[in-house]
Motif scaffolding. Structure first.
Motif, mmCIF file in Angstrom:
data_model
loop_
_atom_site.group_PDB
_atom_site.id
_atom_site.type_symbol
_atom_site.label_atom_id
_atom_site.label_comp_id
_atom_site.label_asym_id
_atom_site.label_seq_id
_atom_site.Cartn_x
_atom_site.Cartn_y
_atom_site.Cartn_z
ATOM 1 N N GLN B 76 0.846 -1.184 0.000
ATOM 2 C CA GLN B 76 0.000 0.000 0.000
ATOM 3 C C GLN B 76 0.885 1.238 0.000
ATOM 4 O O GLN B 76 1.798 1.338 0.813
ATOM 5 C CB GLN B 76 -0.916 -0.006 1.221
ATOM 6 C CG GLN B 76 -1.828 -1.219 1.280
ATOM 7 C CD GLN B 76 -2.715 -1.226 2.501
ATOM 8 O OE1 GLN B 76 -2.680 -0.329 3.328
ATOM 9 N NE2 GLN B 76 -3.529 -2.267 2.616
ATOM 10 N N ILE B 77 0.600 2.144 -0.915
ATOM 11 C CA ILE B 77 1.326 3.405 -0.998
ATOM 12 C C ILE B 77 0.339 4.516 -0.683
ATOM 13 O O ILE B 77 -0.680 4.665 -1.369
ATOM 14 C CB ILE B 77 1.936 3.616 -2.399
ATOM 15 C CG1 ILE B 77 2.835 2.436 -2.782
ATOM 16 C CG2 ILE B 77 2.717 4.938 -2.448
ATOM 17 C CD1 ILE B 77 3.345 2.497 -4.208
ATOM 18 N N ALA B 78 0.637 5.280 0.340
ATOM 19 C CA ALA B 78 -0.259 6.358 0.744
ATOM 20 C C ALA B 78 0.028 7.628 -0.064
ATOM 21 O O ALA B 78 1.171 7.922 -0.404
ATOM 22 C CB ALA B 78 -0.091 6.643 2.232
ATOM 23 N N ALA B 79 -1.044 8.354 -0.379
ATOM 24 C CA ALA B 79 -0.927 9.651 -1.058
ATOM 25 C C ALA B 79 0.008 9.567 -2.256
ATOM 26 O O ALA B 79 1.064 10.203 -2.304
ATOM 27 C CB ALA B 79 -0.456 10.717 -0.074
ATOM 28 N N THR B 80 -0.386 8.771 -3.218
ATOM 29 C CA THR B 80 0.461 8.480 -4.375
ATOM 30 C C THR B 80 0.912 9.746 -5.097
ATOM 31 O O THR B 80 0.113 10.658 -5.339
ATOM 32 C CB THR B 80 -0.302 7.574 -5.352
ATOM 33 O OG1 THR B 80 -0.811 6.439 -4.645
ATOM 34 C CG2 THR B 80 0.626 7.067 -6.443
ATOM 35 N N GLN B 81 2.199 9.763 -5.423
ATOM 36 C CA GLN B 81 2.811 10.923 -6.066
ATOM 37 C C GLN B 81 3.307 10.543 -7.464
ATOM 38 O O GLN B 81 3.514 9.363 -7.756
ATOM 39 C CB GLN B 81 3.998 11.397 -5.217
ATOM 40 C CG GLN B 81 3.649 11.752 -3.803
ATOM 41 C CD GLN B 81 4.887 11.969 -2.943
ATOM 42 O OE1 GLN B 81 6.022 11.819 -3.407
ATOM 43 N NE2 GLN B 81 4.664 12.327 -1.691
ATOM 44 N N PRO B 82 3.536 11.518 -8.336
ATOM 45 C CA PRO B 82 4.055 11.205 -9.681
ATOM 46 C C PRO B 82 5.340 10.383 -9.646
ATOM 47 O O PRO B 82 5.560 9.534 -10.505
ATOM 48 C CB PRO B 82 4.294 12.599 -10.281
ATOM 49 C CG PRO B 82 3.297 13.475 -9.601
ATOM 50 C CD PRO B 82 3.198 12.952 -8.194
ATOM 51 N N GLY B 83 6.180 10.609 -8.641
ATOM 52 C CA GLY B 83 7.431 9.864 -8.513
ATOM 53 C C GLY B 83 7.237 8.399 -8.174
ATOM 54 O O GLY B 83 8.191 7.619 -8.221
ATOM 55 N N ASP B 84 6.005 8.003 -7.846
ATOM 56 C CA ASP B 84 5.716 6.595 -7.556
ATOM 57 C C ASP B 84 5.472 5.795 -8.824
ATOM 58 O O ASP B 84 5.357 4.568 -8.773
ATOM 59 C CB ASP B 84 4.496 6.480 -6.642
ATOM 60 C CG ASP B 84 4.723 7.095 -5.266
ATOM 61 O OD1 ASP B 84 3.765 7.645 -4.694
ATOM 62 O OD2 ASP B 84 5.876 7.032 -4.779
ATOM 63 N N SER B 85 5.384 6.470 -9.941
ATOM 64 C CA SER B 85 5.160 5.791 -11.213
ATOM 65 C C SER B 85 6.341 4.877 -11.519
ATOM 66 O O SER B 85 7.491 5.329 -11.626
ATOM 67 C CB SER B 85 5.001 6.830 -12.322
ATOM 68 O OG SER B 85 4.795 6.200 -13.563
#
Lengths: 116, 112
Positions: B76-85
């Protein structure tokens, strides 16, 4: 800072030629691994080594060989390159021993090999 | 950079939302699990790990859940950001040797 490097980053070769991909790590890890990564297959283990003079075959070892003459290097050799060996190749290293804290592997940046 | 998986399952998530990436493992003897993140043109990078004596572990913005009964792992990744792509891989180890076995991966796509 410790690191793991691979060279070359890109290589184009012809069918039948011998190719060697270099992997060098400064983590002082005993364990080193070679993987290939293809579309839809994830990372598949080619060969691995748990120390100097130790080498073992992985899941897809046919056509590849490795040698481990020191702690830092594990070169991967394609004896007679085939088009099916066109892929991205990753080297990794990890800690060993009963006191290790994890099985985490540290990866190099990869080598893209094209066999024409 | 190199394309690592045009045929990978893809999860599309709105920026700011939470992401859940799932992984099913097959070896009931596996007792150690790792999640890796791979950005385009780079090698896999460690995110978080968990041992089989735990069912949850938290890191910075990430949580790994382990359900041994159904042999399922999730990230689970909270508050997904563009850098999580990136492409995310789960990997497992049976503690019989130092090898880890990788799953096929899931591509996380962030919607603006």
């Amino acid at each position: 800072d410790a690191e793991i490097t691979q060279s070359p980053r890109h290589k184009i070769t012809e069918t039948g030629r011998q190719v060697t991909l270099a992997c060098h790590q400064t983590w002082n890890h005993n364990n080193m691994f070679w993987y290939r990564q293809d579309l839809g297959h994830g990372l598949r283990l080619i060969h691995y080594s748990y120390g100097v003079q130790d080498t073992n075959k992985g899941e897809v070892s046919d056509g590849y060989s490795v040698s481990r003459s020191n702690t830092e290097d594990l070169p991967l050799t394609l004896e007679s390159a085939a088009s099916s060996q066109t892929s991205v190749y990753f080297c990794a290293s990890s800690e060993s021993g009963l006191d290790r804290t994890s099985y985490e592997q540290y990866f190099g940046p990869g080598t893209r090999l094209t066999v024409t | 950079g190199e394309s690592v998986g045009l045929h990978l399952p893809t999860l599309s998530v709105q920026e700011g939302d939470n992401s859940i990436i799932n992984c099913a493992y097959s070896n009931s003897a596996s007792d150690y699990f790792i999640w890796y993140k791979q950005e385009s043109g780079k090698g896999p990078q460690f995110i978080i790990d968990i041992r089989s004596n735990m069912d949850k572990r938290q890191g910075q913005r990430v949580t790994v859940l382990l359900n041994k009964t159904v042999k399922h792992l999730s990230l689970q990744i909270a508050a997904t950001q563009p850098g999580d792509s990136a492409v995310y891989f789960c990997a497992e180890n049976t503690d019989r040797d130092d090898k880890i076995i990788f799953g096929k991966g899931t591509r996380l796509h962030i919607l603006p």
